[in-house]
Design a protein around this motif. Structure first.
Motif, PDB file in Angstrom:
ATOM      1  N   ASP A  30       0.864  -1.174   0.000  1.00 28.96           N
ATOM      2  CA  ASP A  30       0.000   0.000   0.000  1.00 28.96           C
ATOM      3  C   ASP A  30       0.905   1.230   0.000  1.00 28.96           C
ATOM      4  O   ASP A  30       1.755   1.382   0.890  1.00 28.96           O
ATOM      5  CB  ASP A  30      -0.888  -0.014   1.239  1.00 28.96           C
ATOM      6  N   PRO A  31       0.763   2.146  -0.966  1.00 23.64           N
ATOM      7  CA  PRO A  31       1.681   3.288  -1.043  1.00 23.64           C
ATOM      8  C   PRO A  31       1.668   4.181   0.184  1.00 23.64           C
ATOM      9  O   PRO A  31       2.636   4.903   0.444  1.00 23.64           O
ATOM     10  CB  PRO A  31       1.204   4.042  -2.288  1.00 23.64           C
ATOM     11  N   GLY A  72      -7.768  -7.688  11.900  1.00 24.61           N
ATOM     12  CA  GLY A  72      -7.734  -8.843  11.004  1.00 24.61           C
ATOM     13  C   GLY A  72      -8.056  -8.517   9.560  1.00 24.61           C
ATOM     14  O   GLY A  72      -8.383  -9.418   8.781  1.00 24.61           O
ATOM     15  N   GLY A  73      -8.002  -7.259   9.176  1.00 21.11           N
ATOM     16  CA  GLY A  73      -8.275  -6.875   7.799  1.00 21.11           C
ATOM     17  C   GLY A  73      -7.120  -7.236   6.883  1.00 21.11           C
ATOM     18  O   GLY A  73      -6.077  -7.760   7.315  1.00 21.11           O
ATOM     19  N   PRO A  74      -7.263  -6.965   5.566  1.00 22.57           N
ATOM     20  CA  PRO A  74      -6.197  -7.271   4.608  1.00 22.57           C
ATOM     21  C   PRO A  74      -4.884  -6.587   5.002  1.00 22.57           C
ATOM     22  O   PRO A  74      -4.873  -5.427   5.410  1.00 22.57           O
ATOM     23  CB  PRO A  74      -6.741  -6.715   3.288  1.00 22.57           C
ATOM     24  N   LEU A  75      -3.800  -7.320   4.883  1.00 22.21           N
ATOM     25  CA  LEU A  75      -2.502  -6.754   5.208  1.00 22.21           C
ATOM     26  C   LEU A  75      -2.038  -5.846   4.067  1.00 22.21           C
ATOM     27  O   LEU A  75      -2.163  -6.211   2.897  1.00 22.21           O
ATOM     28  CB  LEU A  75      -1.487  -7.876   5.441  1.00 22.21           C
ATOM     29  N   ASP A 122      -0.445  -9.801  -0.973  1.00 21.17           N
ATOM     30  CA  ASP A 122      -1.512 -10.137  -1.911  1.00 21.17           C
ATOM     31  C   ASP A 122      -2.268  -8.891  -2.396  1.00 21.17           C
ATOM     32  O   ASP A 122      -3.486  -8.871  -2.447  1.00 21.17           O
ATOM     33  CB  ASP A 122      -2.465 -11.140  -1.248  1.00 21.17           C
ATOM     34  N   ARG A 123      -1.554  -7.874  -2.805  1.00 18.50           N
ATOM     35  CA  ARG A 123      -2.181  -6.668  -3.340  1.00 18.50           C
ATOM     36  C   ARG A 123      -2.591  -6.910  -4.794  1.00 18.50           C
ATOM     37  O   ARG A 123      -1.897  -7.582  -5.558  1.00 18.50           O
ATOM     38  CB  ARG A 123      -1.200  -5.502  -3.275  1.00 18.50           C
ATOM     39  N   ASP A 124      -3.717  -6.343  -5.191  1.00 14.61           N
ATOM     40  CA  ASP A 124      -4.252  -6.588  -6.530  1.00 14.61           C
ATOM     41  C   ASP A 124      -3.293  -6.166  -7.634  1.00 14.61           C
ATOM     42  O   ASP A 124      -3.223  -6.798  -8.689  1.00 14.61           O
ATOM     43  CB  ASP A 124      -5.588  -5.869  -6.703  1.00 14.61           C
ATOM     44  N   GLU A 125      -2.544  -5.081  -7.413  1.00 12.82           N
ATOM     45  CA  GLU A 125      -1.656  -4.583  -8.460  1.00 12.82           C
ATOM     46  C   GLU A 125      -0.511  -5.539  -8.776  1.00 12.82           C
ATOM     47  O   GLU A 125       0.151  -5.418  -9.815  1.00 12.82           O
ATOM     48  CB  GLU A 125      -1.101  -3.205  -8.090  1.00 12.82           C
ATOM     49  N   LEU A 126      -0.290  -6.507  -7.896  1.00 11.10           N
ATOM     50  CA  LEU A 126       0.777  -7.473  -8.118  1.00 11.10           C
ATOM     51  C   LEU A 126       0.509  -8.348  -9.342  1.00 11.10           C
ATOM     52  O   LEU A 126       1.437  -8.797 -10.018  1.00 11.10           O
ATOM     53  CB  LEU A 126       0.933  -8.331  -6.861  1.00 11.10           C
ATOM     54  N   LEU A 162      -1.100 -18.203   1.147  1.00 14.33           N
ATOM     55  CA  LEU A 162      -2.353 -17.468   1.302  1.00 14.33           C
ATOM     56  C   LEU A 162      -3.434 -18.408   1.819  1.00 14.33           C
ATOM     57  O   LEU A 162      -3.604 -19.516   1.291  1.00 14.33           O
ATOM     58  CB  LEU A 162      -2.813 -16.873  -0.033  1.00 14.33           C
ATOM     59  N   PRO A 163      -4.210 -18.005   2.818  1.00 15.22           N
ATOM     60  CA  PRO A 163      -5.279 -18.865   3.329  1.00 15.22           C
ATOM     61  C   PRO A 163      -6.532 -18.845   2.466  1.00 15.22           C
ATOM     62  O   PRO A 163      -7.346 -19.767   2.557  1.00 15.22           O
ATOM     63  CB  PRO A 163      -5.571 -18.268   4.715  1.00 15.22           C
ATOM     64  N   ASP A 164      -6.703 -17.823   1.637  1.00 10.92           N
ATOM     65  CA  ASP A 164      -7.906 -17.663   0.824  1.00 10.92           C
ATOM     66  C   ASP A 164      -7.719 -18.408  -0.499  1.00 10.92           C
ATOM     67  O   ASP A 164      -6.893 -18.019  -1.338  1.00 10.92           O
ATOM     68  CB  ASP A 164      -8.165 -16.175   0.577  1.00 10.92           C
ATOM     69  N   ALA A 165      -8.488 -19.475  -0.713  1.00  5.09           N
ATOM     70  CA  ALA A 165      -8.323 -20.323  -1.898  1.00  5.09           C
ATOM     71  C   ALA A 165      -8.591 -19.552  -3.185  1.00  5.09           C
ATOM     72  O   ALA A 165      -7.899 -19.736  -4.199  1.00  5.09           O
ATOM     73  CB  ALA A 165      -9.250 -21.535  -1.809  1.00  5.09           C
ATOM     74  N   GLU A 166      -9.605 -18.693  -3.156  1.00  6.70           N
ATOM     75  CA  GLU A 166      -9.951 -17.961  -4.375  1.00  6.70           C
ATOM     76  C   GLU A 166      -8.843 -16.983  -4.744  1.00  6.70           C
ATOM     77  O   GLU A 166      -8.456 -16.874  -5.911  1.00  6.70           O
ATOM     78  CB  GLU A 166     -11.279 -17.227  -4.167  1.00  6.70           C
ATOM     79  N   ARG A 167      -8.296 -16.307  -3.765  1.00  5.71           N
ATOM     80  CA  ARG A 167      -7.216 -15.352  -4.057  1.00  5.71           C
ATOM     81  C   ARG A 167      -5.925 -16.082  -4.436  1.00  5.71           C
ATOM     82  O   ARG A 167      -5.149 -15.613  -5.282  1.00  5.71           O
ATOM     83  CB  ARG A 167      -6.998 -14.415  -2.876  1.00  5.71           C
ATOM     84  N   PHE A 168      -5.692 -17.239  -3.842  1.00  7.05           N
ATOM     85  CA  PHE A 168      -4.543 -18.054  -4.224  1.00  7.05           C
ATOM     86  C   PHE A 168      -4.629 -18.428  -5.700  1.00  7.05           C
ATOM     87  O   PHE A 168      -3.647 -18.313  -6.447  1.00  7.05           O
ATOM     88  CB  PHE A 168      -4.505 -19.304  -3.347  1.00  7.05           C
ATOM     89  N   ALA A 169      -5.812 -18.859  -6.139  1.00  3.62           N
ATOM     90  CA  ALA A 169      -5.982 -19.312  -7.509  1.00  3.62           C
ATOM     91  C   ALA A 169      -5.756 -18.197  -8.524  1.00  3.62           C
ATOM     92  O   ALA A 169      -5.400 -18.470  -9.679  1.00  3.62           O
ATOM     93  CB  ALA A 169      -7.378 -19.909  -7.694  1.00  3.62           C
TER      94      ALA A 169
END
Length: 538
Positions: free
Chosen positions: A222-223, A232-235, A239-243, A267-274
């Protein structure tokens, strides 16, 4: 120089089913006798790797480095560290391995560089507000005199209590998610992106078949570099979208050479991992769920199902890993009361039953090699090596020091390999008066290659036979079979199946026409004992 393969020699899908052997060069084989493994040692042992039957070698970083974190602090990506050899020798190794049918995968560390990298040295010299510092994350501190770090981010070394910011004499702080000697790059800067694409081309031109990406989900930040909110929100650094735009650009480079990527993605989130495995991004990613799973039938089955489900939507093959250079060796872990793996749970002196551990590790070998997808083996896994206890005064891993000495570190799985039982230092290659960089424990020679290679009961023989037989399982999907509680049983293509008994009692084998291989002998009634696996032709 390597060139893209011709159409006649291409096998562009090799990575979907490959057996890939991880080489930690520093501990593989010492070719010049100075106590450190090197590329000459690897070249001399290529026939061994060919006989083992592996399809590719993944090398941990061999680049010029001060070695503050085992080579993951890179000072120059286009030079081989003199401790390992030369660039010309790396090119010879890549070519010689390819002649034996073995491809090469190199390790890229894009999140950070060494503090000895020319970019960072220039940034220090240039001072606050300079263009050179824009390649990294330099910030003023907080508080009236700037004496507080810019934010509250934690270290990526589990258990570390040290900050991820270091203050310079000029008052500015710089970010390092790992050690202070590993400053994080600013991936929002176009020069950072261009440099890494040029590095990829450099190594693809030299014949490598693929690239493993270290800490692949950490690059983008995050800039605003905000504090963690504690809810517990996104770090803001994971796993930033711009990556994904970065990896789409990388994929264009790799495709020109039929190159392959494997990402280290926790990553614990399967959808974001994929998302990282979409057809225009990375080819594969390591499966840490399976690696860290306890030796329990239900949890292993759940891990396998989850892994396959994660990969199915994007058509990517799964990868199966039992251990690597960062985790407790399988034999030791499976002999403990807690058979899973968690960095935070590592401790000195944890009891283990090595006889039990090696029996389970043998069964786990057949389990992992029977699953659909690619398999990674860590050097010494095929010898049944346990975790070694390293004397405190010989530990080198920064994870130990940054935890205040509470964590034993990762050196116990990095001890130099034993090749010849009766040779100095178990045949690692170091001269008799040159102590290897990490000490080999008493009894290490018992695991030596020359003791195992002709022993039909050895772990090495089991791996050789399993890798040779693996094509019998085919490339088809996995289908679970009915089995008693505590037993995993599944079939693959062409009527082959795998059965693993994790229950307390021996079990009858399902109907079959041929018993292909077992991890340990059947009992006197032909049943599969506890902690034993079998491959069958149905």
């Amino acid at each position: 120089m390597g060139q893209p393969p011709t159409a006649r020699t291409r096998d562009t899908d090799w990575w979907r089913r490959a057996v890939i052997y991880q080489v930690y060069v520093r501990s593989f084989a010492d070719g010049d006798g100075d106590g450190t493994g090197d590329l000459a040692g690897v070249r001399a042992r290529l026939p061994y790797l060919a006989e083992l039957g592996v399809d590719a070698l993944w090398f941990n970083p061999w680049y010029l480095s001060p070695m503050k974190d085992g080579g993951y602090d890179v000072a120059d990506y286009r030079a081989v560290d003199p401790a390992f050899g030369t660039l010309a020798e790396a090119e010879k190794l890549i070519a010689e391995a390819r002649e034996l049918g073995i491809r090469t995968i190199v390790d890229i560390v894009p999140n950070h560089v060494s503090d000895q990298h020319p970019w960072f040295r220039a940034a220090l010299a240039a001072g606050p507000g300079s263009p050179e510092r824009e390649l990294f994350h330099f910030r003023p501190g907080r508080g009236p005199d700037g004496a507080l770090p810019p934010n509250n981010w934690p270290s990526q070394f589990v258990g570390s209590t040290e900050p991820v910011w270091t203050r310079l004499p000029d008052g500015e702080w710089y970010l390092h998610l790992f050690t202070p000697e590993q400053p994080d790059l600013n991936w929002a800067h176009p020069a950072v992106r261009q440099e890494h694409e040029d590095i990829l081309r450099f190594w693809f031109e030299r014949g490598v078949a693929g690239v493993r990406i270290d800490s692949a989900a950490l690059l983008a930040k995050d800039p605003e570099l905000p504090d963690l909110d504690g809810n517990g929100g996104p770090l803001p650094y994971v796993d930033r979208d711009e990556l994904h735009d970065v990896y789409r650009s990388w994929r264009t480079v790799a495709d020109a050479y039929d190159g392959v990527f494997v990402g280290e993605v926790w990553l614990p989130d399967a959808e974001r991992f994929a998302r990282y495995l979409r057809s225009d991004e990375l080819h594969t990613a390591f499966n840490f769920s399976f690696l860290s799973c306890p030796w329990e039938a239900g949890r292993l089955r759940a891990s396998i199902d989850t892994t396959l489900a994660e990969h199915a939507p994007v058509g990517a093959p799964a990868t199966w890993v039992l251990c690597n250079h960062d985790v407790t060796r399988t034999v030791t872990r499976y002999g403990r009361e807690d058979t899973g793996f968690d960095f935070a749970a590592k401790a000195f002196g944890t009891p283990t039953d090595l006889a039990l551990g090696i029996r389970r590790a043998r069964a786990a070998a057949l389990l992992s090699l029977a699953l659909p997808g690619a398999v990674y083996l860590y050097q010494g896994e095929e010898l049944g090596l346990p975790e070694a206890d390293i004397p405190v005064d010989r530990i080198q891993d920064p994870m130990h020091f940054r935890s205040g000495g509470a964590d034993p570190g990762r050196d116990g799985c990095r001890v130099p390999l034993p090749w010849a039982a009766d040779a100095p230092h178990a045949g690692f290659g170091s001269a008799a008066d040159a102590e290897p960089w990490l000490p080999q424990p008493a009894g290490w020679a018992w695991y030596a290659v020359d003791r195992q290679q002709d022993d039909p009961r050895s772990v090495l023989t089991l791996y050789r036979r399993a890798i040779a037989l693996r094509p019998v399982l085919g490339d088809g999907p996995l289908t679970w079979l009915d089995a008693p509680e505590g037993v995993l049983a599944f079939s693959r293509a062409d009527g082959a199946s795998c059965v693993v008994n994790l229950g307390a009692d021996p079990v009858e084998l399902p109907a079959h026409t041929e018993l292909l291989l077992t991890s340990s002998p059947l009992d006197d009634r032909g049943r599969l004992p506890q902690d034993t696996a079998a491959w069958l032709r149905r």
